[in-house]
Scaffold this motif. Structure first.
Motif, PDB file in Angstrom:
ATOM      1  N   LYS A  75       0.818  -1.212   0.000  1.00 56.90           N
ATOM      2  CA  LYS A  75       0.000   0.000   0.000  1.00 56.90           C
ATOM      3  C   LYS A  75       0.855   1.265   0.000  1.00 56.90           C
ATOM      4  O   LYS A  75       1.828   1.355   0.750  1.00 56.90           O
ATOM      5  N   LEU A  76       0.457   2.219  -0.822  1.00 45.85           N
ATOM      6  CA  LEU A  76       0.903   3.599  -0.696  1.00 45.85           C
ATOM      7  C   LEU A  76      -0.331   4.398  -0.337  1.00 45.85           C
ATOM      8  O   LEU A  76      -1.303   4.430  -1.103  1.00 45.85           O
ATOM      9  N   CYS A  77      -0.332   5.023   0.836  1.00 46.08           N
ATOM     10  CA  CYS A  77      -1.508   5.725   1.349  1.00 46.08           C
ATOM     11  C   CYS A  77      -1.229   7.223   1.399  1.00 46.08           C
ATOM     12  O   CYS A  77      -0.376   7.676   2.178  1.00 46.08           O
ATOM     13  N   PHE A  78      -1.937   7.985   0.589  1.00 45.15           N
ATOM     14  CA  PHE A  78      -1.729   9.422   0.512  1.00 45.15           C
ATOM     15  C   PHE A  78      -2.836  10.137   1.286  1.00 45.15           C
ATOM     16  O   PHE A  78      -4.017  10.011   0.955  1.00 45.15           O
ATOM     17  N   LEU A  79      -2.445  10.907   2.308  1.00 42.26           N
ATOM     18  CA  LEU A  79      -3.416  11.626   3.131  1.00 42.26           C
ATOM     19  C   LEU A  79      -3.768  12.991   2.549  1.00 42.26           C
ATOM     20  O   LEU A  79      -4.649  13.668   3.066  1.00 42.26           O
ATOM     21  N   GLY A  80      -3.089  13.381   1.485  1.00 44.23           N
ATOM     22  CA  GLY A  80      -3.369  14.669   0.853  1.00 44.23           C
ATOM     23  C   GLY A  80      -3.476  14.526  -0.651  1.00 44.23           C
ATOM     24  O   GLY A  80      -3.877  13.473  -1.167  1.00 44.23           O
ATOM     25  N   ASP A  81      -3.102  15.581  -1.375  1.00 47.36           N
ATOM     26  CA  ASP A  81      -3.184  15.578  -2.829  1.00 47.36           C
ATOM     27  C   ASP A  81      -2.030  14.797  -3.451  1.00 47.36           C
ATOM     28  O   ASP A  81      -1.072  14.408  -2.775  1.00 47.36           O
ATOM     29  N   ALA A  82      -2.114  14.617  -4.768  1.00 48.25           N
ATOM     30  CA  ALA A  82      -1.082  13.881  -5.487  1.00 48.25           C
ATOM     31  C   ALA A  82       0.235  14.646  -5.484  1.00 48.25           C
ATOM     32  O   ALA A  82       0.244  15.874  -5.558  1.00 48.25           O
TER      33      ALA A  82
END
Length: 208
Positions: A75-82
């Motif tokens: 998993k790569l989990c992004f809490l904000g924008d790209a």
């Protein structure tokens, strides 16, 4: 200049780069809250890392071979924008089953800054969209009259495990433009308070 933070070598010169992950780091790795970019080969051969969480303010880039031979990475989990700059070789020798998790309402995943369109894949990897946190509640409510020289303001969200950001100048809050809410604060005049909440709980990023 660099320093280690939880097994990650990070710059301390204001560039906020994650340079390298020490061998032996395992499980879920959360990048420091101030991290803005990830260097090439940063996680190379970190075979025991299963997930990487990118903070809400991660707006820089990801270098080539950043996840090379990360055989357990799921998993790569992004809490904000790209991230705004991503090397075409970002997923060289990365696991085929690697999934990218992004928040509903986040932007830039289509390749256009500010665009809220979230494609089914990103850089060839499947994307899972996670519901956004409930909007923060501002107390006292808008229009409440002052009864003293200062009015105490509190912020809360119905969603657990979130970080709340706020502004008092009418600007829409983001991790880069706003203050992080840590407790009630005072205002001494008519003020426009705007707030947003960003999830921080990895359990909200389930396996596909």
């Amino acid at each position: 200049d660099c320093a280690y933070v939880d097994g990650l070598l990070c710059t301390t010169d204001g560039t906020d780069r994650v340079v390298f992950c020490l061998p032996g780091v395992n499980g879920v790795v959360a990048l420091p809250a101030n991290a803005r970019s990830l260097d090439a080969n940063a996680f190379e051969s970190c075979a025991d890392v299963t997930a990487i969480v990118f903070p809400a303010g991660f707006t820089g880039g990801i270098g080539s071979d950043a996840f090379f031979a990360c055989t357990s990475l799921e998993k790569l989990c992004f809490l904000g924008d790209a991230p705004r700059s991503v090397d075409p070789g970002i997923f060289n020798e990365a696991p085929a089953n690697l999934t990218v998790y992004v928040g509903l309402g986040s932007t830039g995943w289509s390749g256009t800054v500010g665009d809220t369109t979230i494609p089914a894949t990103w850089k060839g990897r499947p994307v899972v969209v996670v519901p956004r946190a409930s909007a923060p509640v501002v107390s006292p409510t808008n229009g409440t009259a002052f009864v003293a020289a200062f009015r105490k303001v509190t912020l809360s969200s119905a969603t657990t495990n979130v970080v709340i950001y706020y502004t008092t100048n009418g600007v829409e809050p983001t991790a880069e433009t706003a203050l992080r809410y840590t407790g009630p604060f005072n205002i001494g005049q008519t003020t426009i308070v705007k707030a947003s909440a960003i999830r921080t709980d990895l359990s909200l990023f389930p396996s596909p």
